[in-house]
Design a protein around this motif. Structure first.
Motif, PDB file in Angstrom:
ATOM      1  N   GLN A   1       0.798  -1.315   0.018  1.00 54.77           N
ATOM      2  CA  GLN A   1       0.641   0.497  -0.086  1.00 54.77           C
ATOM      3  C   GLN A   1       1.238   1.099   0.322  1.00 54.77           C
ATOM      4  O   GLN A   1       2.104   1.761   0.819  1.00 54.77           O
ATOM      5  CB  GLN A   1      -0.747  -0.120   1.313  1.00 54.77           C
ATOM      6  CG  GLN A   1      -2.286  -0.953   1.036  1.00 54.77           C
ATOM      7  CD  GLN A   1      -2.156  -0.181   2.076  1.00 54.77           C
ATOM      8  OE1 GLN A   1      -3.023  -0.735   3.368  1.00 54.77           O
ATOM      9  NE2 GLN A   1      -4.284   0.215   2.195  1.00 54.77           N
ATOM     10  N   ASN A   2       0.617   2.353  -0.663  1.00 57.60           N
ATOM     11  CA  ASN A   2       1.025   3.369  -0.778  1.00 57.60           C
ATOM     12  C   ASN A   2       0.504   4.547   0.380  1.00 57.60           C
ATOM     13  O   ASN A   2      -0.401   5.026  -0.036  1.00 57.60           O
ATOM     14  CB  ASN A   2       0.701   4.442  -2.168  1.00 57.60           C
ATOM     15  CG  ASN A   2       1.576   5.435  -1.677  1.00 57.60           C
ATOM     16  OD1 ASN A   2       2.694   5.571  -1.380  1.00 57.60           O
ATOM     17  ND2 ASN A   2       1.708   6.251  -3.590  1.00 57.60           N
ATOM     18  N   LEU A   3       0.828   4.342   1.526  1.00 57.60           N
ATOM     19  CA  LEU A   3       0.479   5.460   3.038  1.00 57.60           C
ATOM     20  C   LEU A   3       1.267   5.841   3.405  1.00 57.60           C
ATOM     21  O   LEU A   3       2.010   6.289   3.104  1.00 57.60           O
ATOM     22  CB  LEU A   3       0.121   3.676   3.578  1.00 57.60           C
ATOM     23  CG  LEU A   3      -0.938   2.505   3.872  1.00 57.60           C
ATOM     24  CD1 LEU A   3      -0.836   1.907   5.123  1.00 57.60           C
ATOM     25  CD2 LEU A   3      -2.274   2.852   3.844  1.00 57.60           C
ATOM     26  N   ASP A   4       0.029   7.021   4.027  1.00 61.92           N
ATOM     27  CA  ASP A   4       0.904   8.308   4.225  1.00 61.92           C
ATOM     28  C   ASP A   4       1.252   8.115   5.974  1.00 61.92           C
ATOM     29  O   ASP A   4       0.875   7.954   6.797  1.00 61.92           O
ATOM     30  CB  ASP A   4      -0.230   9.656   4.191  1.00 61.92           C
ATOM     31  CG  ASP A   4       0.426  10.783   4.109  1.00 61.92           C
ATOM     32  OD1 ASP A   4       1.302  10.898   5.163  1.00 61.92           O
ATOM     33  OD2 ASP A   4      -0.503  12.111   4.237  1.00 61.92           O
ATOM     34  N   ARG A   5       2.770   7.523   5.420  1.00 64.62           N
ATOM     35  CA  ARG A   5       3.160   7.853   7.012  1.00 64.62           C
ATOM     36  C   ARG A   5       3.591   8.733   7.835  1.00 64.62           C
ATOM     37  O   ARG A   5       2.498   8.126   8.833  1.00 64.62           O
ATOM     38  CB  ARG A   5       5.209   7.449   6.446  1.00 64.62           C
ATOM     39  CG  ARG A   5       5.532   6.475   5.636  1.00 64.62           C
ATOM     40  CD  ARG A   5       5.026   5.311   5.772  1.00 64.62           C
ATOM     41  NE  ARG A   5       5.240   4.276   4.363  1.00 64.62           N
ATOM     42  CZ  ARG A   5       5.377   2.766   4.812  1.00 64.62           C
ATOM     43  NH1 ARG A   5       4.710   2.139   6.507  1.00 64.62           N
ATOM     44  NH2 ARG A   5       4.705   2.241   3.920  1.00 64.62           N
ATOM     45  N   LYS A   6       3.058   9.733   7.881  1.00 66.08           N
ATOM     46  CA  LYS A   6       2.870  11.101   8.235  1.00 66.08           C
ATOM     47  C   LYS A   6       1.387  10.815   9.069  1.00 66.08           C
ATOM     48  O   LYS A   6       1.906  11.034  10.284  1.00 66.08           O
ATOM     49  CB  LYS A   6       3.162  12.946   7.415  1.00 66.08           C
ATOM     50  CG  LYS A   6       3.413  13.332   8.934  1.00 66.08           C
ATOM     51  CD  LYS A   6       3.550  14.809   8.315  1.00 66.08           C
ATOM     52  CE  LYS A   6       3.172  16.493   8.684  1.00 66.08           C
ATOM     53  NZ  LYS A   6       1.941  16.232   9.824  1.00 66.08           N
TER      54      LYS A   6
ATOM     55  N   ASN B   1       9.353   8.335   2.062  1.00 67.96           N
ATOM     56  CA  ASN B   1       9.931   8.597   4.077  1.00 67.96           C
ATOM     57  C   ASN B   1      11.261   8.733   4.102  1.00 67.96           C
ATOM     58  O   ASN B   1      11.792   8.198   4.524  1.00 67.96           O
ATOM     59  CB  ASN B   1       9.438   7.132   4.101  1.00 67.96           C
ATOM     60  CG  ASN B   1       7.309   6.551   3.347  1.00 67.96           C
ATOM     61  OD1 ASN B   1       6.741   7.383   3.661  1.00 67.96           O
ATOM     62  ND2 ASN B   1       7.950   5.242   3.287  1.00 67.96           N
ATOM     63  N   PRO B   2      12.071   9.791   3.617  1.00 67.07           N
ATOM     64  CA  PRO B   2      12.835  10.013   3.896  1.00 67.07           C
ATOM     65  C   PRO B   2      13.630  10.118   5.390  1.00 67.07           C
ATOM     66  O   PRO B   2      14.738   9.786   5.147  1.00 67.07           O
ATOM     67  CB  PRO B   2      13.351  11.703   3.054  1.00 67.07           C
ATOM     68  CG  PRO B   2      11.504  12.014   3.326  1.00 67.07           C
ATOM     69  CD  PRO B   2      10.714  11.131   2.704  1.00 67.07           C
ATOM     70  N   ASP B   3      12.304  10.323   5.767  1.00 68.33           N
ATOM     71  CA  ASP B   3      12.685  10.773   7.747  1.00 68.33           C
ATOM     72  C   ASP B   3      13.737   8.943   8.044  1.00 68.33           C
ATOM     73  O   ASP B   3      14.243   9.131   9.320  1.00 68.33           O
ATOM     74  CB  ASP B   3      11.664  11.392   8.271  1.00 68.33           C
ATOM     75  CG  ASP B   3      11.368  12.661   7.675  1.00 68.33           C
ATOM     76  OD1 ASP B   3      12.755  13.423   7.706  1.00 68.33           O
ATOM     77  OD2 ASP B   3      10.511  12.707   8.394  1.00 68.33           O
ATOM     78  N   LYS B   4      13.354   8.242   7.096  1.00 66.81           N
ATOM     79  CA  LYS B   4      13.560   7.270   7.283  1.00 66.81           C
ATOM     80  C   LYS B   4      14.237   6.511   7.297  1.00 66.81           C
ATOM     81  O   LYS B   4      15.596   5.145   7.946  1.00 66.81           O
ATOM     82  CB  LYS B   4      12.594   5.672   7.311  1.00 66.81           C
ATOM     83  CG  LYS B   4      11.314   5.193   7.788  1.00 66.81           C
ATOM     84  CD  LYS B   4      10.129   4.755   7.126  1.00 66.81           C
ATOM     85  CE  LYS B   4      10.688   3.495   6.342  1.00 66.81           C
ATOM     86  NZ  LYS B   4       9.961   2.436   5.645  1.00 66.81           N
ATOM     87  N   TYR B   5      15.110   7.647   7.059  1.00 68.38           N
ATOM     88  CA  TYR B   5      17.319   6.997   5.916  1.00 68.38           C
ATOM     89  C   TYR B   5      17.926   8.342   6.312  1.00 68.38           C
ATOM     90  O   TYR B   5      17.640   9.206   6.543  1.00 68.38           O
ATOM     91  CB  TYR B   5      16.872   6.481   4.765  1.00 68.38           C
ATOM     92  CG  TYR B   5      16.073   5.725   4.097  1.00 68.38           C
ATOM     93  CD1 TYR B   5      16.245   4.415   3.889  1.00 68.38           C
ATOM     94  CD2 TYR B   5      14.416   5.863   3.949  1.00 68.38           C
ATOM     95  CE1 TYR B   5      15.280   3.240   3.769  1.00 68.38           C
ATOM     96  CE2 TYR B   5      14.002   4.626   3.268  1.00 68.38           C
ATOM     97  CZ  TYR B   5      14.315   3.710   3.561  1.00 68.38           C
ATOM     98  OH  TYR B   5      13.715   2.239   2.867  1.00 68.38           O
ATOM     99  N   GLU B   6      19.109   8.081   6.712  1.00 69.02           N
ATOM    100  CA  GLU B   6      20.155   9.006   6.971  1.00 69.02           C
ATOM    101  C   GLU B   6      20.656   8.867   4.988  1.00 69.02           C
ATOM    102  O   GLU B   6      21.349   7.920   4.856  1.00 69.02           O
ATOM    103  CB  GLU B   6      21.169   8.090   7.942  1.00 69.02           C
ATOM    104  CG  GLU B   6      21.066   8.448   9.252  1.00 69.02           C
ATOM    105  CD  GLU B   6      21.401   8.642  10.578  1.00 69.02           C
ATOM    106  OE1 GLU B   6      22.971   8.798   9.810  1.00 69.02           O
ATOM    107  OE2 GLU B   6      20.993   8.388  11.537  1.00 69.02           O
ATOM    108  N   LEU B   7      20.409   9.848   4.891  1.00 69.27           N
ATOM    109  CA  LEU B   7      21.116   9.797   3.252  1.00 69.27           C
ATOM    110  C   LEU B   7      21.667  11.093   2.703  1.00 69.27           C
ATOM    111  O   LEU B   7      22.249  11.374   3.689  1.00 69.27           O
ATOM    112  CB  LEU B   7      19.929  10.312   2.431  1.00 69.27           C
ATOM    113  CG  LEU B   7      18.138   9.818   2.298  1.00 69.27           C
ATOM    114  CD1 LEU B   7      17.163  10.327   1.646  1.00 69.27           C
ATOM    115  CD2 LEU B   7      18.282   7.848   2.085  1.00 69.27           C
ATOM    116  N   PRO B   8      22.795  10.265   2.120  1.00 69.35           N
ATOM    117  CA  PRO B   8      23.925  11.096   2.049  1.00 69.35           C
ATOM    118  C   PRO B   8      23.907  12.652   1.118  1.00 69.35           C
ATOM    119  O   PRO B   8      22.983  12.702   0.515  1.00 69.35           O
ATOM    120  CB  PRO B   8      24.725  10.224   0.977  1.00 69.35           C
ATOM    121  CG  PRO B   8      24.135   9.541  -0.157  1.00 69.35           C
ATOM    122  CD  PRO B   8      22.825   9.092   1.695  1.00 69.35           C
TER     123      PRO B   8
END
Length: 478
Positions: free
Chosen positions: A190-195, A346-353
């Motif tokens: 599912q494409n859910l709204d994580r916020k 969901n970028p907040d789930k990851y620590e991106l470079p």
């Protein structure tokens, strides 16, 4: 009409939500017959399906169990959809993901949830029945969600294992069922709204949101009988009045968050109906062309073209570069496209470079190499839990779990002979592989990494590339 062999896999996340495999109720009476066996029957056009649920000693999955299952699916995707269908984590990591809290009672709840999800099974009968006929041919398939669980506990020697406490940082391995794992790899989720999920304070509101999103029609209006909707939601009582009371708090919360525009009831008794009016999602009148470079980057990591075009419109080139760089830095991914899309959503789930604006392939490659170890090392939800788990193991297991980190960061300083010497000392317990890897990680962004490695090598008698080079230069030529 959609034929059966064209249908979405039955264990796809959306289908699991649609048929109410996990009840939205937080509590179910232990002695209720529907806590052990239940049936859900639905008709959509010419398609008829029946789901029979069979729960074990722990009862029907309910309430926050749907959050636990979603966390496992997210971790499975994040870990690259391993071929053995397992999720390797810790109880601490799941409790943090689901509850954002580490209270001791939550570990007891997690254990109960995992056991319920492990013991439940289903039989789905799916068939095409023409409207002018009372007969049809049905496909019957047995399903499960989790095939096995392995975890660590602590307790008194003579106490029942049920009284033992689940270890927060002990290794937790959950093997998903083959159909569920395959459906996640194929992108059926599912494409859910994580916020929105995070903003929902009640498990019943989160569960109802997933249920509604799985049924949400194109015209943003959903109407059905209250009794049927209650069964679909896994509400045990069939009295429409009690169904309404069970849903009331979730309705208020979803309206307050702006997901639902309104909830209306019409009629009385067994024929009473409920109508959900969803808040329309604003869309642009005309779609702009997707960014060409962003589209190409997403196609390179195997995002399906239609989704890649959508993402290339919705996200900036910098966001796409960062997501793709992270995906390319991961090894042995089974669903690189799915991971890239999840990072964008969901970028907040990851620590991106931080990706440099240059388009040089060599610089992107270098950034990916650095990102691989730094991200894996510093992500609290993964690295710290992994380290705590490794510390509880024997020295050989500690080396096996830390060697890739050590080899990456010590490459160019220790020679192959030096690595062999280090492995021997770590396996023998003379050097703590976990502590050594921690020290290396702490210096990845400092200038003293090489100096620390050279000093460490000299202290422990490890061969280095520099020593080998000096020896070669000083060797007389024959």
């Amino acid at each position: 009409m959609k034929k059966l062999n064209d249908a979405t896999p039955l264990t796809a996340e959306r289908f699991v939500a649609q048929v109410g495999i996990i009840s939205i109720q937080s509590r179910i009476e232990e002695d209720s017959p529907l806590n052990r066996r239940w049936t859900i029957r639905s008709e959509v056009g010419d398609t008829v399906y029946t789901v029979d649920g069979y729960a074990g000693d722990f009862g029907r999955p309910r309430g926050a169990d749907t959050d636990i299952l979603m966390a496992l699916e997210t971790l499975f995707l994040f870990q690259g959809c391993p071929a053995n269908n397992t999720v390797t984590t810790t109880a601490y990591e799941i409790v943090q993901m689901v509850y954002q809290n580490t209270s001791g009672v939550l570990y007891k709840r997690l254990r109960e949830s995992l056991l319920r999800l492990w013991r439940v099974g289903f039989m789905v009968a799916l068939g095409d029945v023409p409207a002018d006929s009372t007969w049809g041919r049905f496909s019957n398939t047995s399903l499960s969600l989790i095939s096995s669980i392995q975890f660590w506990t602590q307790g008194r020697r003579h106490d029942s294992p049920e009284l033992h406490d689940l270890e927060a940082h002990g290794k937790l391995v959950i093997r998903l069922s083959e159909p569920l794992a395959a459906s996640i790899r194929a992108g059926y989720y599912q494409n859910l709204d994580r916020k929105l999920l995070m903003d929902c304070k009640q498990p019943v509101a989160r569960a109802l949101y997933r249920m509604l999103q799985a049924h949400r029609p194109a015209d943003d209006t959903l109407t059905c009988r209250v009794a049927d909707w209650g069964g679909r939601c896994g509400i045990i009582n069939t009295d429409p009045r009690k169904i309404r009371r069970t849903l009331e708090s979730a309705h208020k919360e979803l309206q307050a968050l702006g997901y639902l525009a309104g909830v209306e009831y019409t009629g009385q008794g067994a024929t009473q109906e409920i109508t959900y009016r969803f808040t329309p999602v604003e869309t642009a009148p005309a779609l702009p062309p997707p960014d060409a470079e962003g589209l190409q980057l997403l196609l390179e990591v195997k995002v399906a073209r239609d989704r890649a075009e959508e993402a290339a419109r919705d996200y900036s080139l910098e966001q796409i570069r960062r997501a793709v760089t992270y995906v390319k830095s991961r090894k042995n991914l089974r669903s690189s496209g799915g991971l890239a899309l999840d990072i964008l959503r969901n970028p907040d789930k990851y620590e991106l470079p931080e990706v440099m604006p240059t388009r040089s392939a060599e610089k992107v490659k270098q950034a990916a190499q650095v990102a691989t170890q730094v991200l894996e090392a510093n992500h609290d939800a993964e690295f710290q839990a992994q380290q705590a788990t490794l510390l509880a193991l024997d020295s050989v297991s500690q080396w096996e779990g830390s060697k890739s980190t050590i080899r990456f960061l010590a490459k160019g300083v220790l020679s192959e002979a030096g690595f062999d010497q280090l492995e021997g000392q770590c396996r023998a317990g003379q050097i703590s592989a976990v502590e050594f890897s921690r020290q290396l990680v702490a210096r990845t962004q400092k200038a003293d990494l090489k100096a620390y490695l050279l000093a460490f090598a000299e202290e422990h008698g490890l061969a280095t590339v520099e020593a080998a080079r000096r020896a070669a230069q000083g060797r007389p030529r024959g």
